[in-house]
Design a protein around this motif. Structure first.
Motif, PDB file in Angstrom:
ATOM      1  N   ILE A   8       0.843  -1.207   0.000  1.00 53.87           N
ATOM      2  CA  ILE A   8       0.000   0.000   0.000  1.00 53.87           C
ATOM      3  C   ILE A   8       0.877   1.256   0.000  1.00 53.87           C
ATOM      4  O   ILE A   8       0.610   2.204  -0.753  1.00 53.87           O
ATOM      5  CB  ILE A   8      -0.968   0.006   1.205  1.00 53.87           C
ATOM      6  N   GLN A   9       1.942   1.251   0.789  1.00 49.78           N
ATOM      7  CA  GLN A   9       2.857   2.404   0.821  1.00 49.78           C
ATOM      8  C   GLN A   9       3.469   2.658  -0.550  1.00 49.78           C
ATOM      9  O   GLN A   9       3.541   3.809  -1.009  1.00 49.78           O
ATOM     10  CB  GLN A   9       3.970   2.184   1.838  1.00 49.78           C
ATOM     11  N   ARG A  10       3.917   1.605  -1.194  1.00 47.10           N
ATOM     12  CA  ARG A  10       4.535   1.762  -2.516  1.00 47.10           C
ATOM     13  C   ARG A  10       3.533   2.258  -3.545  1.00 47.10           C
ATOM     14  O   ARG A  10       3.865   3.093  -4.390  1.00 47.10           O
ATOM     15  CB  ARG A  10       5.175   0.446  -2.954  1.00 47.10           C
ATOM     16  N   LEU A  11       2.318   1.750  -3.482  1.00 51.03           N
ATOM     17  CA  LEU A  11       1.282   2.210  -4.401  1.00 51.03           C
ATOM     18  C   LEU A  11       0.964   3.679  -4.153  1.00 51.03           C
ATOM     19  O   LEU A  11       0.828   4.465  -5.096  1.00 51.03           O
ATOM     20  CB  LEU A  11       0.025   1.346  -4.256  1.00 51.03           C
ATOM     21  N   GLN A  12       0.873   4.069  -2.897  1.00 51.66           N
ATOM     22  CA  GLN A  12       0.609   5.474  -2.563  1.00 51.66           C
ATOM     23  C   GLN A  12       1.732   6.375  -3.063  1.00 51.66           C
ATOM     24  O   GLN A  12       1.473   7.466  -3.589  1.00 51.66           O
ATOM     25  CB  GLN A  12       0.446   5.636  -1.041  1.00 51.66           C
ATOM     26  N   GLN A  13       2.973   5.932  -2.910  1.00 50.09           N
ATOM     27  CA  GLN A  13       4.113   6.712  -3.405  1.00 50.09           C
ATOM     28  C   GLN A  13       4.048   6.851  -4.925  1.00 50.09           C
ATOM     29  O   GLN A  13       4.301   7.919  -5.470  1.00 50.09           O
ATOM     30  CB  GLN A  13       5.429   6.059  -2.998  1.00 50.09           C
TER      31      GLN A  13
ATOM     32  N   GLU B   9      -2.796   9.547  -0.785  1.00 50.02           N
ATOM     33  CA  GLU B   9      -3.110   8.663   0.329  1.00 50.02           C
ATOM     34  C   GLU B   9      -4.368   7.880  -0.035  1.00 50.02           C
ATOM     35  O   GLU B   9      -5.380   8.466  -0.433  1.00 50.02           O
ATOM     36  CB  GLU B   9      -3.349   9.498   1.595  1.00 50.02           C
ATOM     37  N   LEU B  10      -4.302   6.564   0.088  1.00 54.03           N
ATOM     38  CA  LEU B  10      -5.409   5.716  -0.343  1.00 54.03           C
ATOM     39  C   LEU B  10      -6.326   5.295   0.794  1.00 54.03           C
ATOM     40  O   LEU B  10      -7.466   4.926   0.553  1.00 54.03           O
ATOM     41  CB  LEU B  10      -4.868   4.469  -1.051  1.00 54.03           C
ATOM     42  N   PHE B  11      -5.817   5.321   2.012  1.00 48.54           N
ATOM     43  CA  PHE B  11      -6.611   4.949   3.180  1.00 48.54           C
ATOM     44  C   PHE B  11      -6.504   6.024   4.250  1.00 48.54           C
ATOM     45  O   PHE B  11      -5.456   6.624   4.424  1.00 48.54           O
ATOM     46  CB  PHE B  11      -6.126   3.621   3.776  1.00 48.54           C
TER      47      PHE B  11
END
Length: 52
Positions: free
Chosen positions: A36-41, A46-48
């Motif tokens: 999730i962190q990598r996707l957000q970066q 911010e996704l959540f």
């Protein structure tokens, strides 16, 4: 962007819970968080929203 990051996001969003997503995906909870962190970066968003 990795497809597995998107899959992790979809599963985590459906459960609204990283622990349940980790069980479904056969990953550790830290691995789910990292995806999730990598996707957000990658997306720059911010996704959540964290609940406390």
């Amino acid at each position: 962007m990795e497809i597995k990051w998107l899959k992790t996001f979809i599963i985590a969003a459906s459960y609204e819970n990283f622990r349940q997503a980790s069980e479904d995906l056969f990953l550790t909870q830290p691995a789910v968080s990292k995806h999730i962190q990598r996707l957000q970066q990658e997306l720059g968003a911010e996704l959540f929203e964290k609940k406390r």
